[in-house]
Design an enzyme around this catalytic site. Structure first.
Site: not given
Ligand code: CP
Ligand code: NVA
Length: 298
Positions: A101, A128, A131, A217, A257, A285
């Protein structure tokens, strides 16, 4: 060598295999002796915060017989400037797979290229994929095939979530509508690359009409905190609330999400009315990512 770097690069066939096997893994959780990661160590390299992605991958790797190793970028030399390609070449000699990530999509691509081990995008600024695969699995679990259905994304239409939705739409044959103010609409070049039936509009009500799924989101994605005030101003109104739900199909699903910011992209009452779906989505997930792991090593 398989990777999951983006939904753009994932084929329709592989997407379908992952989705189908997610249901099997969900049903067999706790009963199965299936341990495709036995004897393996998997690195989770995270430069951004996470609750769901981190926990579901740590549990998922363990349940498939492997050992997860969480590496916050603050704790490894990557955080002090060691290049991605060097980190990749070291880890590739020690661990069996990586779940990353971070900010730049190019960093995940570069890690995959230099490590020689299966690499999974656990969120970048561009996509993502884990997700959106989960969201589609959750939709299909509740409503059957997503092909031919209408999915409406509300809010920041240029961030990672809508972009992964864009690349799923043509592959799985659903209509995607993105309701976002002009400054937060996806680049036309991305829509061109994806193909499929995608409508981008500032007209929130038109986008929600007859929708099978309303999705949103956060307005302020990780890394965009300095733009908070401007984003709240411009995205104000692009919210899933009771009035919007009334315009959609009577049995519309509402998904998020997470994490959710009440009063911004969704109101409290709508969130709580649809909490069962939203937390099923969060639980899924785990099942979908176990399916991704299983697919990637097979
Ligand atoms: N939706 C999602 O990816 O959550 P986190 O940022 O908590 O991993
Ligand atoms: N768009 C958001 C998604 C979080 C799961 C971010 O990147 O923070």
């Amino acid at each position: 060598m398989k990777h999951l770097l983006s939904l753009e690069k994932l084929s329709r066939e592989d997407m379908k295999i992952i989705l189908q096997n997610s249901a099997v893994l969900k049903n067999q959780r706790g009963d199965s002796q299936h341990q495709p990661l036995a004897g393996q160590s998997w690195a989770l390299i995270f430069t951004k915060s996470s609750t769901r992605t981190r926990v579901s991958f740590e549990v998922g790797v363990y349940e498939l017989g492997g050992r997860p190793m969480f590496l916050s970028s603050n704790d490894i030399q990557l955080g002090r400037g060691e290049p991605i390609k060097d980190t990749a070449r070291v880890l590739g000699r020690m661990v069996h797979g990586a779940i990353i990530r971070t900010f730049a999509q190019s960093d995940v691509n570069e890690f995959a290229e230099f490590s020689g081990i299966p690499t999974i995008n656990a969120l970048t600024d561009d996509e993502h994929p884990c997700q959106v695969l989960t969201d589609i699995f959750t939709f299909q679990e509740k409503r059957g095939p997503i092909a031919g259905k209408v999915v409406t994304f509300v809010g920041d239409g240029a961030c990672n979530m809508p972009i992964s939705w864009i690349f799923a739409a043509a592959k799985l044959g659903f209509e995607l509508r993105i309701a976002a103010p002009e400054n937060f609409q996806p680049a036309p070049e991305i829509l061109k690359r994806a193909g499929g039936k995608i409508i981008v509009t500032e007209d929130l009500k038109a986008a929600a009409e007859g929708a099978d799924l309303l999705y949103t989101d956060v307005w302020i994605s990780m890394g965009k905190e300095t733009e908070s005030a401007q984003r709240i101003k411009e995205l104000s109104g692009y919210q899933i609330n009771g009035d919007l739900v009334k315009i959609a199909k009577p049995d519309v699903l509402v998904m998020h999400c997470l994490p959710a910011y009440r009063g911004k992209e969704i109101d409290e009452a709508t969130f709580e009315t649809h909490a069962q779906t939203i937390f099923d989505e969060a639980e899924n997930r785990l099942h979908v990512q176990k399916s991704i792991l299983n697919w990637i090593v097979s």
